[in-house]
Design an enzyme around this catalytic site. Sequence first.
Site, PDB file in Angstrom:
ATOM      1  N   GLY A  85       0.769  -1.239   0.000  1.00 55.82           N
ATOM      2  CA  GLY A  85       0.000   0.000   0.000  1.00 55.82           C
ATOM      3  C   GLY A  85       0.800   1.289   0.000  1.00 55.82           C
ATOM      4  O   GLY A  85       1.741   1.470  -0.789  1.00 55.82           O
ATOM      5  N   ARG A 136       6.497  -6.628   8.661  1.00 56.73           N
ATOM      6  CA  ARG A 136       6.615  -7.982   9.223  1.00 56.73           C
ATOM      7  C   ARG A 136       6.921  -9.007   8.146  1.00 56.73           C
ATOM      8  O   ARG A 136       7.490 -10.039   8.417  1.00 56.73           O
ATOM      9  CB  ARG A 136       5.306  -8.369   9.935  1.00 56.73           C
ATOM     10  CG  ARG A 136       5.038  -7.593  11.201  1.00 56.73           C
ATOM     11  CD  ARG A 136       3.618  -7.779  11.691  1.00 56.73           C
ATOM     12  NE  ARG A 136       2.653  -7.306  10.697  1.00 56.73           N
ATOM     13  CZ  ARG A 136       1.353  -7.274  10.862  1.00 56.73           C
ATOM     14  NH1 ARG A 136       0.825  -7.716  11.993  1.00 56.73           N
ATOM     15  NH2 ARG A 136       0.550  -6.818   9.909  1.00 56.73           N
ATOM     16  N   TYR A 142     -10.868   2.207  15.842  1.00 59.05           N
ATOM     17  CA  TYR A 142      -9.942   2.637  14.776  1.00 59.05           C
ATOM     18  C   TYR A 142      -9.908   4.160  14.707  1.00 59.05           C
ATOM     19  O   TYR A 142      -8.828   4.762  14.659  1.00 59.05           O
ATOM     20  CB  TYR A 142     -10.353   2.047  13.417  1.00 59.05           C
ATOM     21  CG  TYR A 142      -9.444   2.545  12.305  1.00 59.05           C
ATOM     22  CD1 TYR A 142      -8.114   2.146  12.238  1.00 59.05           C
ATOM     23  CD2 TYR A 142      -9.909   3.456  11.342  1.00 59.05           C
ATOM     24  CE1 TYR A 142      -7.265   2.624  11.238  1.00 59.05           C
ATOM     25  CE2 TYR A 142      -9.070   3.937  10.343  1.00 59.05           C
ATOM     26  CZ  TYR A 142      -7.751   3.519  10.290  1.00 59.05           C
ATOM     27  OH  TYR A 142      -6.911   4.002   9.321  1.00 59.05           O
ATOM     28  N   GLY A 160      -8.639  10.004   3.051  1.00 58.60           N
ATOM     29  CA  GLY A 160      -9.922   9.300   3.032  1.00 58.60           C
ATOM     30  C   GLY A 160      -9.685   7.938   2.397  1.00 58.60           C
ATOM     31  O   GLY A 160      -8.664   7.295   2.667  1.00 58.60           O
TER      32      GLY A 160
END
Length: 253
Positions: free
Chosen positions: A13, A34, A153, A184
Amino acid sequence: MSKIVLITGATAGIGEACAHTFAREKYNLVLTGRRADRLEKLAEKLKAQYGVDVMQLVFDVEDKELVVSKLEGLPEHWKKIDILINNAGLSKGLDPIQAGQFDDWDTMIDTNIKGLLYVSKTVANWMIANGQGHIINMGSIAGKEIYANGNVYCATKAAVDFLSKGMRVDLLPHDIKVTAIHPGAVETEFSMVRFNGDAERAKKVYEGLVPLTAEDIAETIWFAASRPAHVNINEMIITPTRQANATVFNRKV
Ligand code: NDP
Ligand code: 8X3
């Protein structure tokens, strides 16, 4: 001498897109995440494509001791970090507060808030010793406004918003810039992670929108990072054109 950027969550991402953008701009990179196999592939690609140096650090940002030992284990010349991009983060679940899972809450709080703090403290001290630096924190529109079932979140990203403001004050005497980026809807692995791999549900998040891409955010971050020394971008909120705020969308299906 080339500048150095440290990017957390570079295996996918927005973090991965930032790695490409900063490599293009000839930064040497410290990349963390990770998934070691992904970091390895990305590092090889960036070295070959852009001729930059890349260090890979595999750690879970939730693990305080590991974060500090991996970072402190960097060779001294790699600790001259010019820019830290605190990007590693995630959401888990989308449930009303009374139905939330303790494990999901722990994961979000430990990753998005505590992990960011562990990395920031270590790197901020190097920046203080170097007499300069720039910390760029990934917030979210979810930290600016609440949406239904976003509870924990959203709270973790509101914490990132306030931590960014706090860091800006505390690090002011040391000439360290602090920027918060609040996107967003960006189509990445984010929704797949939130919905535990439910691809149908993840797809619906972006239905009828033209969502932001990870590259859109990487270019925004590059804009903030490439201002002259006397200019600090405090924060930016970026949405798709079809998203007005955290809850109002113009979906065209
Ligand atoms: P992705 O799921 O595509 O990428 C998340 C990255 O974070 C991965 O590289 C992952 O690496 C890393 N990461 C997650 N948990 C940990 C952990 N415990 N330790 C180390 N690394 C971790 O999502 P995005 O690129 O979309 O998200 C990046 C940031 O942007 C997050 O902070 C997110 O909250 C924020 N954001 C995203 C938006 C969106 O719509 N996508 C909008 C607003 C903000 P690995 O799994 O290999 O550890
Ligand atoms: C990610 C954006 O609105 O899905 O932070 O929470 S949102």
